[in-house]
Motif scaffolding. Structure first.
Motif, short mmCIF file in Angstrom:
data_model
loop_
_atom_site.label_atom_id
_atom_site.label_comp_id
_atom_site.label_asym_id
_atom_site.label_seq_id
_atom_site.Cartn_x
_atom_site.Cartn_y
_atom_site.Cartn_z
N ARG A 1 -2.94 0.70 -7.70
CA ARG A 1 -3.12 0.91 -6.26
C ARG A 1 -1.77 0.82 -5.55
O ARG A 1 -0.86 0.14 -6.01
CB ARG A 1 -4.07 -0.14 -5.65
CG ARG A 1 -5.47 -0.14 -6.25
CD ARG A 1 -6.31 -1.26 -5.66
NE ARG A 1 -7.63 -1.33 -6.28
CZ ARG A 1 -8.70 -0.70 -5.87
NH1 ARG A 1 -8.62 0.07 -4.78
NH2 ARG A 1 -9.85 -0.81 -6.50
N SER B 1 -0.14 1.11 -1.20
CA SER B 1 -0.26 1.46 0.21
C SER B 1 1.04 2.12 0.62
O SER B 1 2.12 1.77 0.13
CB SER B 1 -0.55 0.23 1.07
OG SER B 1 0.40 -0.80 0.83
N VAL C 1 -0.67 5.03 -10.03
CA VAL C 1 -1.52 4.71 -8.88
C VAL C 1 -2.68 5.71 -8.79
O VAL C 1 -2.47 6.92 -8.75
CB VAL C 1 -0.70 4.72 -7.57
CG1 VAL C 1 -1.62 4.74 -6.35
CG2 VAL C 1 0.21 3.51 -7.53
N TRP D 1 -5.61 4.71 -6.59
CA TRP D 1 -6.08 4.51 -5.22
C TRP D 1 -4.87 4.36 -4.30
O TRP D 1 -4.07 3.44 -4.47
CB TRP D 1 -6.97 3.28 -5.11
CG TRP D 1 -8.41 3.59 -5.35
CD1 TRP D 1 -9.34 3.97 -4.42
CD2 TRP D 1 -9.11 3.55 -6.61
NE1 TRP D 1 -10.56 4.16 -5.01
CE2 TRP D 1 -10.46 3.91 -6.36
CE3 TRP D 1 -8.73 3.25 -7.91
CZ2 TRP D 1 -11.42 3.98 -7.35
CZ3 TRP D 1 -9.68 3.32 -8.91
CH2 TRP D 1 -11.01 3.67 -8.63
N LEU D 2 -4.76 5.25 -3.34
CA LEU D 2 -3.63 5.24 -2.40
C LEU D 2 -4.15 5.10 -0.98
O LEU D 2 -4.96 5.90 -0.52
CB LEU D 2 -2.83 6.54 -2.53
CG LEU D 2 -1.67 6.69 -1.53
CD1 LEU D 2 -0.58 5.66 -1.81
CD2 LEU D 2 -1.10 8.11 -1.57
N GLN D 3 -3.66 4.07 -0.29
CA GLN D 3 -3.96 3.91 1.13
C GLN D 3 -2.80 4.52 1.92
O GLN D 3 -1.65 4.13 1.74
CB GLN D 3 -4.11 2.44 1.51
CG GLN D 3 -4.37 2.22 2.99
CD GLN D 3 -4.13 0.77 3.43
OE1 GLN D 3 -3.28 0.08 2.88
NE2 GLN D 3 -4.88 0.32 4.42
N HIS E 1 -0.40 -3.51 -7.95
CA HIS E 1 -0.27 -2.70 -6.75
C HIS E 1 1.02 -3.03 -6.02
O HIS E 1 1.62 -4.08 -6.25
CB HIS E 1 -1.49 -2.85 -5.83
CG HIS E 1 -1.68 -4.21 -5.25
ND1 HIS E 1 -2.51 -5.14 -5.81
CD2 HIS E 1 -1.17 -4.81 -4.15
CE1 HIS E 1 -2.50 -6.25 -5.10
NE2 HIS E 1 -1.69 -6.08 -4.08
#
Length: 373
Positions: free
Chosen positions: A81, A83, A124, A126-128, A287
């Motif tokens: 993950r 952000s 990664v 899941w990327l916010q 992450h």
């Protein structure tokens, strides 16, 4: 554009459908079969056609795997993950914002593209995408499209004000995010505009919220409770429930990530809750966070030190685990505390509170014990 994404994930393998929560865990041999089919132009295997029908009610067809499934490569870095602040700029001016400054600046698109490819290369899934307000960045549509093409499941954190923009709404309808998280600051124009210090902000939020619901986007509404809107806390929760999108409720305001204390004045003192004891996290391990200039750190709060992902590549990420260990073990401003060996407070978070000279009760799990011991 692909319909499914097959990817390594923390030592396992998954098949996901972008924009949907349900996923499939598959054995290594199934993932390798998809990778081989992708490389050779073979058709979608029967097991995946059956699984896709059962999980999502779709027909994966008998076309070549590469036209249906984005098969993501293994990564030596092994991250899951991340952000990314695409831009710190924002069209609101919230008093409680954790960002010390909100300039409209970031990388040119060519470098945004390089950065997103680096993030994908790190593993990664899941990327916010956040900000600031990510939807005001002129490169957002192209950056979002690229992140989608790279097979990442995307969460957007937004104030919702730009969701009536046809280009953005059409993009999110055709390339669905995994989640669209909107912050709720009030249920009246007076309250919402007062908290955001932006005239017309509430009307823009409600228009965007309704447009997103009408488009069937996967909404999550997080309510932010401050001294400005605490009288509407129940109504904000009711709004989220009415839209079937109730998310988290935030009542404890933190200092900015560089330790500025001014934002603490926005707290609704009577609404504060004891923080749950910190039991560890995987910041910097599985992450990481990337800022608008491509500098990476273990998380949004623990930004010191940072490393240059654009120029140093995956080598920058290789330094984060040691940073994470050192930050979690460092007592910093808590030196001399007899209870530090059993501390349950996130060290980067405690650091910004200490720099803000905030009351101990705002962040210390031992605050009451120390006050009365």
């Amino acid at each position: 554009m692909h319909t499914l994404s097959a990817s390594p994930f923390l030592g396992e393998y998954v098949v996901l459908r972008p924009g949907y929560e349900q996923g499939l865990r598959v054995p290594a041999r199934a993932y390798r079969q998809l990778a081989h089919a992708d490389a050779t132009g073979a058709a979608v295997p029967a097991w995946l056609r059956t699984a896709a029908s059962d999980a999502w009610g779709i027909d994966a067809g008998r076309d070549p795997v590469g036209s249906v499934v984005k098969v993501r490569e293994e990564s030596s870095a092994g991250y899951a993950r991340a952000s990314w602040e695409i831009n710190l700029g924002c069209n609101d001016n919230c008093e409680h914002c954790y960002l010390p400054e909100r300039p409209f600046q970031g990388l040119p698109f060519a470098d945004k593209e390089r950065l997103l490819r680096r993030i994908a290369e790190s593993g990664v899934l899941w990327l916010q995408i956040t900000g600031g307000e990510p939807l005001v960045d002129l490169d957002f549509p192209d950056a979002y499209t690229l992140a989608f093409e790279l097979g990442m499941m995307i969460q957007i954190s937004s104030n919702g004000s730009r969701l009536t923009n046809p280009r953005i709404l059409d993009l999110l309808m055709s390339l669905r995010p995994y989640r669209l998280t909107l912050s709720v600051y009030g249920v009246s124009e007076e309250t919402y505009d007062g908290l955001t210090r932006t005239r017309g902000a509430y009307k823009a939020f409600r228009r965007g919220l309704d447009a997103a619901r009408e488009a069937g986007l996967p909404l999550r509404l997080n309510t932010i409770v401050t001294r400005h809107n605490q009288h509407e806390a129940d109504a904000m929760r009711a709004l989220a429930e009415r839209y079937g999108a109730a998310g988290l409720e935030y009542v404890n305001i933190t200092p900015t990530y560089n330790g500025d204390a001014d934002v603490l004045a926005a707290q609704a003192e009577r609404k504060l809750r004891p923080r749950k004891p910190f039991t560890g996290c995987n910041a910097g391990i599985t992450h990481f966070h990337a800022d608008p200039m491509g500098l990476v750190s273990i998380c949004k709060i623990g930004r010191d030190p940072q490393f240059d992902l654009l120029n140093d590549g995956l080598g920058a990420l290789a330094k984060l685990s040691a940073v994470a260990d050192s930050l979690m073990l460092r007592t910093g401003g808590c030196s001399g505390c007899a209870l530090s060996a059993t501390c349950g407070t996130c060290r980067p978070m405690a650091k910004v509170y200490q720099e803000a000279t905030a009351p101990l009760s705002y962040y210390c799990q031992h605050g009451k014990a120390k006050a009365h011991g």
